[in-house]
Write a protein that holds these residues in place. Sequence first.
Motif, PDB file in Angstrom:
ATOM      1  N   UNK A   3      18.687   6.636   1.745  1.00  0.00           N
ATOM      2  CA  UNK A   3      17.996   7.905   1.943  1.00  0.00           C
ATOM      3  C   UNK A   3      17.370   8.416   0.650  1.00  0.00           C
ATOM      4  N   UNK A   4      17.993   8.124  -0.482  1.00  0.00           N
ATOM      5  CA  UNK A   4      17.416   8.493  -1.775  1.00  0.00           C
ATOM      6  C   UNK A   4      16.109   7.731  -1.997  1.00  0.00           C
ATOM      7  N   UNK A   5      16.132   6.434  -1.714  1.00  0.00           N
ATOM      8  CA  UNK A   5      14.940   5.604  -1.869  1.00  0.00           C
ATOM      9  C   UNK A   5      13.817   6.092  -0.957  1.00  0.00           C
ATOM     10  N   UNK A  27      10.173   0.396   0.947  1.00  0.00           N
ATOM     11  CA  UNK A  27      11.385   0.317   1.763  1.00  0.00           C
ATOM     12  C   UNK A  27      11.489  -1.019   2.484  1.00  0.00           C
ATOM     13  N   UNK A  28      11.061  -2.062   1.797  1.00  0.00           N
ATOM     14  CA  UNK A  28      11.155  -3.428   2.315  1.00  0.00           C
ATOM     15  C   UNK A  28      11.843  -4.296   1.258  1.00  0.00           C
ATOM     16  N   UNK A  29      12.454  -5.351   1.715  1.00  0.00           N
ATOM     17  CA  UNK A  29      12.913  -6.401   0.810  1.00  0.00           C
ATOM     18  C   UNK A  29      11.974  -7.589   0.979  1.00  0.00           C
ATOM     19  N   UNK A  30      12.245  -8.655   0.270  1.00  0.00           N
ATOM     20  CA  UNK A  30      11.440  -9.864   0.441  1.00  0.00           C
ATOM     21  C   UNK A  30      11.651 -10.503   1.800  1.00  0.00           C
ATOM     22  N   UNK A  56      15.121  -0.414  -6.539  1.00  0.00           N
ATOM     23  CA  UNK A  56      15.465   0.331  -5.334  1.00  0.00           C
ATOM     24  C   UNK A  56      15.183  -0.405  -4.051  1.00  0.00           C
ATOM     25  N   UNK A  57      14.725  -1.642  -4.150  1.00  0.00           N
ATOM     26  CA  UNK A  57      14.372  -2.445  -2.978  1.00  0.00           C
ATOM     27  C   UNK A  57      15.161  -3.754  -2.993  1.00  0.00           C
TER      28      UNK A  57
END
Length: 235
Positions: free
Chosen positions: A148-150, A15-18, A41-42
């Motif tokens: 929320x799905x992720x 649940x993080x991006x770069x 998903x990110x």
Amino acid sequence: MAGDGEPVLLLHGGFCSLESLRAQSDALVRDHRVHAYERPGHGRSKDIDGDYDYGRGLSDTLEYLDAVGLASAHIIGYSDGAIIGLMMAMEHPERVRSLVAISGNLDPSAFTDSAGQSLMPVDDVTERADVEREHYERLSPDGPAHADVVLGKLLRLWTSEPNIDPAELKKITAPVLVMAGDRDTIRPGHSLLMASSIPGAQLAVVPGTSHNLIAERPELISLMIRRFLTGATAR
């Protein structure tokens, strides 16, 4: 990709991006060639059908290295990224020049305290939810509601995987730095087990930090990574 020098690959957490590794990227790009991508998903990557698993995460990482023409790289992995880095160092040692594993774990029991209470990093996700959701809503091609799905798929992943036998860590031949916060949701004893099971590995416990240590002490984390990479490159 940015910068010149020894190649480094950044692997973000769940649940993080770069964006979460921006401080480390900015510090490393001064004298390294920094590579990074975002898993399905990110961040900017569209989600996949079905649940996540670390085996696919490893395959995606190897495909990325092949796509950019890297035979090997220094791996900097945070949380889920640290798990993928450990798997790569065990199963594909020729692709890993060195590994920094930040707040990784070998199995879900890492989040259970001595009283048997779960310390699953849901609270950590909640604490930084505003920031991460802001990045998600801004970057994701799947739309804001898909967050929320992720998260649901990630919670299923975190409660069932990984399942790494500590004895298997002896296969790792690359220099390794295991890092965690002193208030991390990963039990300190678990991080010590990881480091002691890897031949020659170093352990750094960062004071006053949680599972979100890369955001809480970014300059210190970046300094330790840079010094570790200097030593690993000199080997």
